[in-house]
Enzyme design. Structure first.
Site, PDB file in Angstrom:
ATOM      1  N   SER A  50      -2.667  -4.646  68.699  1.00  0.00           N
ATOM      2  CA  SER A  50      -1.673  -5.704  68.507  1.00  0.00           C
ATOM      3  C   SER A  50      -0.371  -5.414  69.245  1.00  0.00           C
ATOM      4  O   SER A  50       0.246  -4.363  69.043  1.00  0.00           O
ATOM      5  CB  SER A  50      -1.378  -5.877  67.015  1.00  0.00           C
ATOM      6  OG  SER A  50      -2.514  -6.308  66.319  1.00  0.00           O
ATOM      7  N   HIS A  81      -3.416 -10.937  70.469  1.00  0.00           N
ATOM      8  CA  HIS A  81      -4.563 -10.438  71.230  1.00  0.00           C
ATOM      9  C   HIS A  81      -4.960 -11.516  72.242  1.00  0.00           C
ATOM     10  O   HIS A  81      -5.454 -12.585  71.868  1.00  0.00           O
ATOM     11  CB  HIS A  81      -5.738 -10.134  70.293  1.00  0.00           C
ATOM     12  CG  HIS A  81      -5.497  -8.955  69.400  1.00  0.00           C
ATOM     13  ND1 HIS A  81      -6.222  -7.787  69.502  1.00  0.00           N
ATOM     14  CD2 HIS A  81      -4.606  -8.757  68.400  1.00  0.00           C
ATOM     15  CE1 HIS A  81      -5.786  -6.932  68.589  1.00  0.00           C
ATOM     16  NE2 HIS A  81      -4.809  -7.505  67.903  1.00  0.00           N
ATOM     17  N   HIS A 103     -12.214  -7.517  64.968  1.00  0.00           N
ATOM     18  CA  HIS A 103     -12.030  -6.878  63.659  1.00  0.00           C
ATOM     19  C   HIS A 103     -13.035  -7.410  62.647  1.00  0.00           C
ATOM     20  O   HIS A 103     -13.474  -8.561  62.740  1.00  0.00           O
ATOM     21  CB  HIS A 103     -10.615  -7.148  63.121  1.00  0.00           C
ATOM     22  CG  HIS A 103      -9.508  -6.813  64.055  1.00  0.00           C
ATOM     23  ND1 HIS A 103      -9.140  -7.650  65.093  1.00  0.00           N
ATOM     24  CD2 HIS A 103      -8.678  -5.737  64.114  1.00  0.00           C
ATOM     25  CE1 HIS A 103      -8.128  -7.104  65.748  1.00  0.00           C
ATOM     26  NE2 HIS A 103      -7.833  -5.949  65.183  1.00  0.00           N
ATOM     27  N   TYR A 105     -12.265  -8.184  59.674  1.00  0.00           N
ATOM     28  CA  TYR A 105     -11.653  -9.244  58.868  1.00  0.00           C
ATOM     29  C   TYR A 105     -11.716 -10.618  59.542  1.00  0.00           C
ATOM     30  O   TYR A 105     -11.438 -11.641  58.899  1.00  0.00           O
ATOM     31  CB  TYR A 105     -10.205  -8.901  58.492  1.00  0.00           C
ATOM     32  CG  TYR A 105      -9.231  -8.747  59.645  1.00  0.00           C
ATOM     33  CD1 TYR A 105      -8.787  -9.844  60.380  1.00  0.00           C
ATOM     34  CD2 TYR A 105      -8.713  -7.495  59.969  1.00  0.00           C
ATOM     35  CE1 TYR A 105      -7.892  -9.706  61.413  1.00  0.00           C
ATOM     36  CE2 TYR A 105      -7.811  -7.340  61.007  1.00  0.00           C
ATOM     37  CZ  TYR A 105      -7.391  -8.455  61.720  1.00  0.00           C
ATOM     38  OH  TYR A 105      -6.494  -8.311  62.746  1.00  0.00           O
ATOM     39  N   GLU A 106     -12.076 -10.663  60.825  1.00  0.00           N
ATOM     40  CA  GLU A 106     -12.273 -11.949  61.496  1.00  0.00           C
ATOM     41  C   GLU A 106     -13.622 -12.569  61.129  1.00  0.00           C
ATOM     42  O   GLU A 106     -13.931 -13.696  61.539  1.00  0.00           O
ATOM     43  CB  GLU A 106     -12.188 -11.774  63.009  1.00  0.00           C
ATOM     44  CG  GLU A 106     -10.815 -11.372  63.512  1.00  0.00           C
ATOM     45  CD  GLU A 106     -10.812 -11.094  65.000  1.00  0.00           C
ATOM     46  OE1 GLU A 106     -10.729 -12.064  65.775  1.00  0.00           O
ATOM     47  OE2 GLU A 106     -10.902  -9.908  65.389  1.00  0.00           O
ATOM     48  N   ALA A 133      -1.652  -0.626  66.480  1.00  0.00           N
ATOM     49  CA  ALA A 133      -0.398  -0.661  65.728  1.00  0.00           C
ATOM     50  C   ALA A 133      -0.739  -0.243  64.301  1.00  0.00           C
ATOM     51  O   ALA A 133      -1.717  -0.732  63.732  1.00  0.00           O
ATOM     52  CB  ALA A 133       0.192  -2.067  65.753  1.00  0.00           C
ATOM     53  N   MET A 236      -6.216  -1.413  60.574  1.00  0.00           N
ATOM     54  CA  MET A 236      -7.409  -2.211  60.291  1.00  0.00           C
ATOM     55  C   MET A 236      -8.390  -2.221  61.462  1.00  0.00           C
ATOM     56  O   MET A 236      -9.152  -3.180  61.627  1.00  0.00           O
ATOM     57  CB  MET A 236      -7.006  -3.651  59.954  1.00  0.00           C
ATOM     58  CG  MET A 236      -5.980  -3.774  58.846  1.00  0.00           C
ATOM     59  SD  MET A 236      -5.367  -5.473  58.690  1.00  0.00           S
ATOM     60  CE  MET A 236      -3.957  -5.218  57.605  1.00  0.00           C
TER      61      MET A 236
END
Length: 306
Positions: A50, A81, A103, A105-106, A133, A236
């Site tokens: 990020s 991104h 990720h 979480y996507e 990050a 993450m």
């Protein structure tokens, strides 16, 4: 039955493979497609987290390809991104940079999150540099510090979320790969030395990164818990890519840019948010760019890659 029809057994096998991972042929299809699209033959792949995508803009002889144009490639949906694969040279070193990663979480399974790493391996990449990050758990860390990752804690892995789940393909690596040496010691030493040369020693750290599933930020109790476990920074991402890279025999170097201090005090008024992460990344990424650019030409070929 026509010669093009599939037996029920074949259909079931394909369905099972789709449920747990790509086929070797799909990885190869993507690698071959990319090799035909670019003259660059990268030896290093850089995964940009990020707010860190600016590094790809510094590349010479840039060739950018949208993820949406690449066969079998997932799409990045996270603000910050860009969603481009960029080929070129950084300080003379042939590289491929991911401007944006994927990720869990996507909504992607981890075998999709890590798809690019095996593609890079088939393209001839021997070293992967991962950046992210992260929130600082170590109370000695400050916003803007750069942590060289020496180890990680894979929290989703404790719950059975691992990119290597499913059938193992020996063409990539063994069924039970070791990750006690996940982050190459010689590359870590080199990174710290380059930081010293650049006058950045005061912001350079070396520590343990902890990966969570996200997308929510951590509770205060979770931050305290993770810090007591030995984690210095939390995020993450990163760990799935590292596991797959090591499975392929690739060397790994990792950096965490500390963009916020993890909240560990119930009296604190601070609240973590993604916009703050992006702003801090933008302010501090120039140092990271200098570090990586100076470092890359000094990475020797990895002769252990088959």
């Amino acid at each position: 039955m026509s010669k093009h029809s599939k037996t029920p057994q074949k259909e079931q096998q394909e369905k099972e493979q789709k449920r747990t991972g790509y086929t070797y042929e799909e990885y190869k299809e993507t690698a071959d497609w990319l090799l035909a699209k670019t003259k660059c033959r990268p030896s290093v792949a850089v995964v940009l987290g990020s707010g860190l995508g600016g590094l790809a803009e510094l590349m010479e002889d840039r060739e950018a390809i949208k993820y949406s144009d690449i066969p079998n490639f997932p799409q990045s949906t996270v603000h910050g991104h860009a969603g481009h694969l960029v080929f070129g040279k950084l300080n003379g070193k042939p590289c491929v940079c991911m401007q944006g990663r994927f990720h869990m979480y996507e909504g992607y399974p981890l075998w999709k999150v890590t798809f690019p790493i095996r593609v890079f391996h088939l393209m001839g990449v021997d070293t992967v540099l991962v950046t992210n990050a992260a929130g600082g758990l170590n109370q000695d860390y400050k916003v803007g510090d750069i942590m060289v990752i020496k180890d990680h804690i894979n929290m989703p892995g404790f719950a059975g979320q691992n990119p290597l789940i499913g059938r193992n393909d020996e063409r990539f690596g063994p069924r039970f790969p070791a990750v006690s040496d996940a982050y190459d010691k010689s590359l870590r030493k080199l990174a710290l030395a380059v930081g010293q040369e650049l006058g950045c020693a005061r912001i350079m750290r070396e520590g343990v990164y902890c990966s969570l599933g996200g997308p929510n930020y951590e509770t205060i109790a979770e931050c305290v818990f993770l810090n007591r476990l030995g984690a210095d920074a939390v995020g993450m991402s990163t760990v799935p890519e590292v596991i797959v890279a090591r499975h392929c025999g690739l060397r790994v170097l990792g950096f965490s840019l500390i963009t916020n201090k993890a909240v560990m005090d119930y009296d604190s008024e601070e609240v973590a948010n993604h916009e703050e992460v992006l702003q801090t990344s933008k302010a501090s990424s120039k140092i990271m760019e200098k570090l990586v650019t100076r470092l890359l030409p000094r990475i020797e070929p990895n002769n252990n890659v088959v």
